[in-house]
Design an enzyme around this catalytic site. Structure first.
Site, PDB file in Angstrom:
ATOM      1  N   HIS A   6       0.776 -45.209  11.833  1.00  0.00           N
ATOM      2  CA  HIS A   6       0.158 -45.039  13.148  1.00  0.00           C
ATOM      3  C   HIS A   6       1.104 -45.467  14.256  1.00  0.00           C
ATOM      4  O   HIS A   6       1.582 -46.596  14.254  1.00  0.00           O
ATOM      5  CB  HIS A   6      -1.128 -45.874  13.190  1.00  0.00           C
ATOM      6  CG  HIS A   6      -1.918 -45.726  14.446  1.00  0.00           C
ATOM      7  ND1 HIS A   6      -2.044 -44.543  15.121  1.00  0.00           N
ATOM      8  CD2 HIS A   6      -2.632 -46.643  15.163  1.00  0.00           C
ATOM      9  CE1 HIS A   6      -2.810 -44.712  16.175  1.00  0.00           C
ATOM     10  NE2 HIS A   6      -3.169 -45.989  16.229  1.00  0.00           N
ATOM     11  N   SER A  23      -2.243 -45.766  20.913  1.00  0.00           N
ATOM     12  CA  SER A  23      -3.533 -45.329  20.408  1.00  0.00           C
ATOM     13  C   SER A  23      -4.535 -45.150  21.549  1.00  0.00           C
ATOM     14  O   SER A  23      -4.281 -44.385  22.480  1.00  0.00           O
ATOM     15  CB  SER A  23      -4.006 -46.319  19.340  1.00  0.00           C
ATOM     16  OG  SER A  23      -5.017 -45.774  18.539  1.00  0.00           O
ATOM     17  N   ASP A  73       0.237 -39.315  11.208  1.00  0.00           N
ATOM     18  CA  ASP A  73      -0.521 -40.429  11.754  1.00  0.00           C
ATOM     19  C   ASP A  73      -1.973 -40.310  11.294  1.00  0.00           C
ATOM     20  O   ASP A  73      -2.615 -39.290  11.536  1.00  0.00           O
ATOM     21  CB  ASP A  73      -0.450 -40.395  13.285  1.00  0.00           C
ATOM     22  CG  ASP A  73      -1.025 -41.644  13.945  1.00  0.00           C
ATOM     23  OD1 ASP A  73      -2.058 -42.154  13.462  1.00  0.00           O
ATOM     24  OD2 ASP A  73      -0.447 -42.087  14.944  1.00  0.00           O
TER      25      ASP A  73
END
Length: 509
Positions: A479, A227, A451
């Site tokens: 995710h 991320s 996602d």
């Protein structure tokens, strides 16, 4: 065991983060403290003036089961390395195969604000066994985060008010109430962390990473970032291309996107993820409806009704709309939590908000004793200085129609969630731009098609702009893609990190 990913938020989401709660205790095991051998000196190039930082020999002491922890000093301001210093707290999980060790794998769970120490403490759950055998795994709390020199802004009561504020204001009074909370955060950060605030940018954190690389004795950086951790990794490749070893960037952030682009894309991403949940729910014995449209209508009903009347929660706190939305968004990060979302929505429609509150609390790190870390504050401290955002209430009003059109359900929350940046005491020091990282070794970028937090297009964009970028596409929900139940992705990532062999072409899994 599949890794569970979570997001950190303030009033709403600016950028996504993922993290894992620690399953190890920071206490000496039998035998007391234990130090590992320190390298004789820094490896690789050392920037002029920073020799004393790269020459550190941290005292790695036992913390938890087989882990080692240490404190590292870095400059507060890299332009003034002889000035004030701050601390970074790091955790090492030693390689199981000591004789065949490759080196160190640095890992970051995202954020801004995710604890790398906690991520490393859960290495046995978040990394495959082949990586644990061959690498020392090191996770650290980036500057401003958790056990490193922290950004401090609000106490528990103040942070409760901030997170619970109405993120979809319907009139001037609600806008002003929201802005009051945004100012409270900005003012609190300035009052309690004014010296640190100008120095928590992504570029500052990346310079810290290179100090860590040199200290552990690796000439090049091996790294797995999730991320927001992908922005750290890409920025490292931009600033230190010759020091890039094997980089994997999973759940990618596209550095060329503006804050507005990011917020719009995330709003759409959460809609896409919720659609997937609703369709899945409708195909089984779902208590919310027999079609996707019926399931979504029930969720929308819950969100709308909670705007006018908060739900009762745990007997101490009610559940206003902001917490309902967090409770709905949080399970979008992993399919494993979809049954919990169904239960929570069913309860919410029956006038019971305890399950939604529990989800929201997990999302924000709220415990019965208060917030377990400072991620809800750090996300603003970093994002507001990294790139321009809205500068006034007028800016937000001007964009309101655009965000509502993009996502009637989540758009307002993503737009107004940027309001603290309009009040921020430190001006942005960077701006959106492409990162080419010319001269770097192959960099593997992983994107997941549905996602919710880092949309797949961001991974495509990052892989395309990196001169050595290679894309792995995971067709799926949730995710990030590595260690999420897709053997094709896991094998490709581990082959690259272990052998330095990236996929020969963009790989679809």
């Amino acid at each position: 065991m599949r890794r569970t990913t979570v997001v950190v938020t303030g009033l709403a989401l600016l950028l996504a983060a993922c993290g894992v709660a620690s399953r190890a205790q920071d206490a000496d095991g039998p035998g007391g403290s234990q130090s590992s051998a320190a390298p004789k000196g820094p490896a690789g190039p050392v920037p002029a003036g920073l020799e004393k930082f790269y020459n550190q020999q941290p005292d790695w002491q036992r913390c938890g089961s087989g882990n080692q922890c240490a404190t590292i000093n870095v400059p507060l301001d890299y332009t003034k390395p002889e000035g004030k210093t701050i601390e970074l707290r790091a955790r090492k999980v030693p390689a199981r195969d000591r004789t065949g060790k490759i080196g160190t794998l640095f890992i970051n769970p995202g954020g801004p604000g995710g604890s790398g120490q906690q991520f490393a403490a859960s290495a046995g759950f978040v990394l495959g066994a082949p990586l644990l055998r061959k690498f020392d795994v090191v996770g650290w709390d980036p500057r401003g985060v958790a056990d490193s020199t922290p950004v401090r802004c609000l106490d528990t009561e103040q942070l409760d008010k901030f997170i619970s504020a109405d993120g979809s204001p319907d009139d001037e009074a609600e806008i002003e109430a929201l802005n009051t909370q945004a100012k409270a955060l900005a003012d609190g950060c300035q009052q309690r962390s004014g010296d640190l605030l100008p120095h928590v940018s992504t570029k500052d954190a990346v310079r810290d990473i290179d100090v860590l690389r040199g200290i552990v004795g690796d000439t090049q950086l091996n790294y797995l970032g999730m991320s927001y951790g992908t922005l750290l990794g890409a920025t490292y490749a931009e600033l230190f291309p010759k020091n890039v070893g094997r980089l994997v960037l999973d759940g990618a952030v596209d550095p060329s996107k503006s804050s507005e682009d990011n917020n719009l894309a995330q709003a759409k991403g959460f809609d896409t993820a919720l659609d997937a949940f609703a369709e899945d729910c409708a195909q089984r014995e779902c208590r919310l409806g027999s079609s996707k449209a019926e399931v979504l209508a029930k969720i929308d009903q819950l969100i709308d009704e909670s705007d006018a009347k908060p739900l009762p929660g745990d007997g101490k706190r009610d559940v206003p709309q902001a917490l309902v939305v967090l409770g709905v968004i949080y399970p979008m990060y992993t399919e494993d939590y979809w049954p919990r979302l169904e239960d929570a929505v069913v309860d919410g429609l029956a006038g019971k908000g305890a399950r939604l509150l529990a989800l929201a609390d997990e999302f924000t790190g709220r415990t019965p004793r208060g917030y377990g870390n400072n991620k809800n504050e750090v996300i603003y401290a970093v994002n507001c200085i990294d790139r321009p955002d809205i500068t006034s209430i007028a800016d937000a009003k001007a964009d309101a129609a655009k965000f509502k059109a993009a996502s009637p359900r989540f758009g307002s929350f993503l737009l107004w969630g940027s309001l603290p940046c309009a009040n921020w005491p430190v001006k942005p020091e960077d701006k959106p731009h492409t990162i080419k990282a010319a001269g770097a070794k192959p960099i593997v970028v992983v994107g997941t098609t549905r996602d919710p937090a880092t949309p797949y297009d961001w991974a495509v964009g990052l892989a395309g702009q990196l001169e050595s970028g290679v894309l792995i596409t995971r067709d799926g929900d949730g995710h990030t893609g590595y260690h999420a139940g897709n053997k094709c992705v896991d094998d490709a990532v581990e082959a690259y990190l272990l052998k330095g062999t990236p996929p020969t072409a963009d790989l679809k899994c």
